[in-house]
Design an enzyme around this catalytic site. Structure first.
Site, PDB file in Angstrom:
ATOM      1  N   GLU A 165       0.390   5.173   0.779  1.00  0.00           N
ATOM      2  CA  GLU A 165      -0.494   6.197   1.062  1.00  0.00           C
ATOM      3  C   GLU A 165      -0.153   7.665   0.562  1.00  0.00           C
ATOM      4  O   GLU A 165       0.692   7.737   0.161  1.00  0.00           O
ATOM      5  CB  GLU A 165      -0.681   6.208   2.624  1.00  0.00           C
ATOM      6  CG  GLU A 165      -1.186   5.014   3.191  1.00  0.00           C
ATOM      7  CD  GLU A 165      -1.204   5.201   4.773  1.00  0.00           C
ATOM      8  OE1 GLU A 165      -1.628   4.164   5.417  1.00  0.00           O
ATOM      9  OE2 GLU A 165      -0.573   6.334   5.506  1.00  0.00           O
TER      10      GLU A 165
ATOM     11  N   ASN B  49       0.906  -1.271  -0.055  1.00  0.00           N
ATOM     12  CA  ASN B  49      -0.181   0.083  -0.028  1.00  0.00           C
ATOM     13  C   ASN B  49       1.089   0.977  -0.105  1.00  0.00           C
ATOM     14  O   ASN B  49       2.059   1.328   0.623  1.00  0.00           O
ATOM     15  CB  ASN B  49      -0.902   0.032   1.153  1.00  0.00           C
ATOM     16  CG  ASN B  49      -0.273   0.000   2.467  1.00  0.00           C
ATOM     17  OD1 ASN B  49       0.797  -0.779   2.872  1.00  0.00           O
ATOM     18  ND2 ASN B  49      -0.808   0.755   3.503  1.00  0.00           N
TER      19      ASN B  49
ATOM     20  N   GLU C 230      -2.954  -5.054  -2.840  1.00  0.00           N
ATOM     21  CA  GLU C 230      -3.505  -5.724  -3.942  1.00  0.00           C
ATOM     22  C   GLU C 230      -3.623  -5.173  -5.389  1.00  0.00           C
ATOM     23  O   GLU C 230      -3.200  -5.993  -6.124  1.00  0.00           O
ATOM     24  CB  GLU C 230      -4.930  -6.218  -3.534  1.00  0.00           C
ATOM     25  CG  GLU C 230      -4.754  -7.033  -2.152  1.00  0.00           C
ATOM     26  CD  GLU C 230      -5.242  -6.036  -0.937  1.00  0.00           C
ATOM     27  OE1 GLU C 230      -5.590  -6.494   0.030  1.00  0.00           O
ATOM     28  OE2 GLU C 230      -4.862  -4.794  -0.941  1.00  0.00           O
TER      29      GLU C 230
ATOM     30  N   CYS D  79     -10.489  -3.443  -4.250  1.00  0.00           N
ATOM     31  CA  CYS D  79      -9.592  -4.671  -4.534  1.00  0.00           C
ATOM     32  C   CYS D  79     -10.340  -5.697  -4.947  1.00  0.00           C
ATOM     33  O   CYS D  79      -9.803  -6.525  -5.746  1.00  0.00           O
ATOM     34  CB  CYS D  79      -8.617  -4.675  -3.253  1.00  0.00           C
ATOM     35  SG  CYS D  79      -7.403  -3.542  -3.222  1.00  0.00           S
TER      36      CYS D  79
ATOM     37  N   CYS E 261     -10.150  -4.830   0.464  1.00  0.00           N
ATOM     38  CA  CYS E 261     -11.156  -3.768   0.554  1.00  0.00           C
ATOM     39  C   CYS E 261     -12.174  -4.399  -0.603  1.00  0.00           C
ATOM     40  O   CYS E 261     -11.990  -4.815  -1.737  1.00  0.00           O
ATOM     41  CB  CYS E 261     -10.691  -2.391   0.369  1.00  0.00           C
ATOM     42  SG  CYS E 261     -10.171  -1.911  -1.111  1.00  0.00           S
TER      43      CYS E 261
ATOM     44  N   CYS F 289      -3.821   0.576  -2.901  1.00  0.00           N
ATOM     45  CA  CYS F 289      -3.845  -0.867  -1.915  1.00  0.00           C
ATOM     46  C   CYS F 289      -2.688  -1.714  -2.195  1.00  0.00           C
ATOM     47  O   CYS F 289      -2.357  -1.683  -3.722  1.00  0.00           O
ATOM     48  CB  CYS F 289      -5.375  -1.455  -1.960  1.00  0.00           C
ATOM     49  SG  CYS F 289      -6.623  -0.370  -1.283  1.00  0.00           S
TER      50      CYS F 289
END
Length: 136
Positions: free
Chosen positions: A48, A46, A59, A94, A91, A57
């Site tokens: 940010e 990830n 993934e 994803c 999430c 993310c």
């Protein structure tokens, strides 16, 4: 099909790469490892951004990296969240992206830093997937 040793190895890759995540705001690192059809492992973390909405993310980062390298068929996914004791699954965004490139029976493992881990499939994470339903 992937065996337990292969999934353990894939999860170890996710654990290692999670430590390289860029998460200065949430302090919540995530690492993902994708196993490609030919045995290649592609990882992602990830990344940010202070706006949070622009955060990427792990993934989706792994999927995008794999696509950029010419891979489009994945046979397993492992996700590590070392800053959570309990497992934290992908999430919704994803899950949508994963369903684009993986069949419902594709194995997925996710776990935090504790002993609990979840072994599931893309189809269980994202049931009633319209992309695959329309192909039927």
């Amino acid at each position: 099909m992937i065996n337990k040793e292969q999934m353990d190895s894939l999860f170890n890759e996710a654990q290692k790469i999670a430590l390289k995540a860029y998460s200065p705001y949430s302090k919540f690192r995530v690492g993902a490892a994708l196993l490609c059809e030919d045995g290649t492992v592609i990882t992602g973390v990830n990344v940010e951004n202070r706006s949070f909405g622009l955060t990427t993310c792990a993934e989706r980062n792994a999927v995008c990296t794999a696509i950029a390298k010419g891979f489009q068929r994945f046979i397993a996914l492992a996700v590590s969240t070392p800053d959570s004791v309990e497992p934290v699954g992908p999430c919704g965004a994803c899950r949508q992206v994963l369903s684009e490139f993986m069949q419902g029976e594709t194995p997925v493992r996710f776990a935090g830093s504790g002993v609990n881990q979840v072994n599931t499939t893309v189809g269980e994470l994202y049931p009633l997937d319209s992309l695959h339903e329309l192909k039927s």
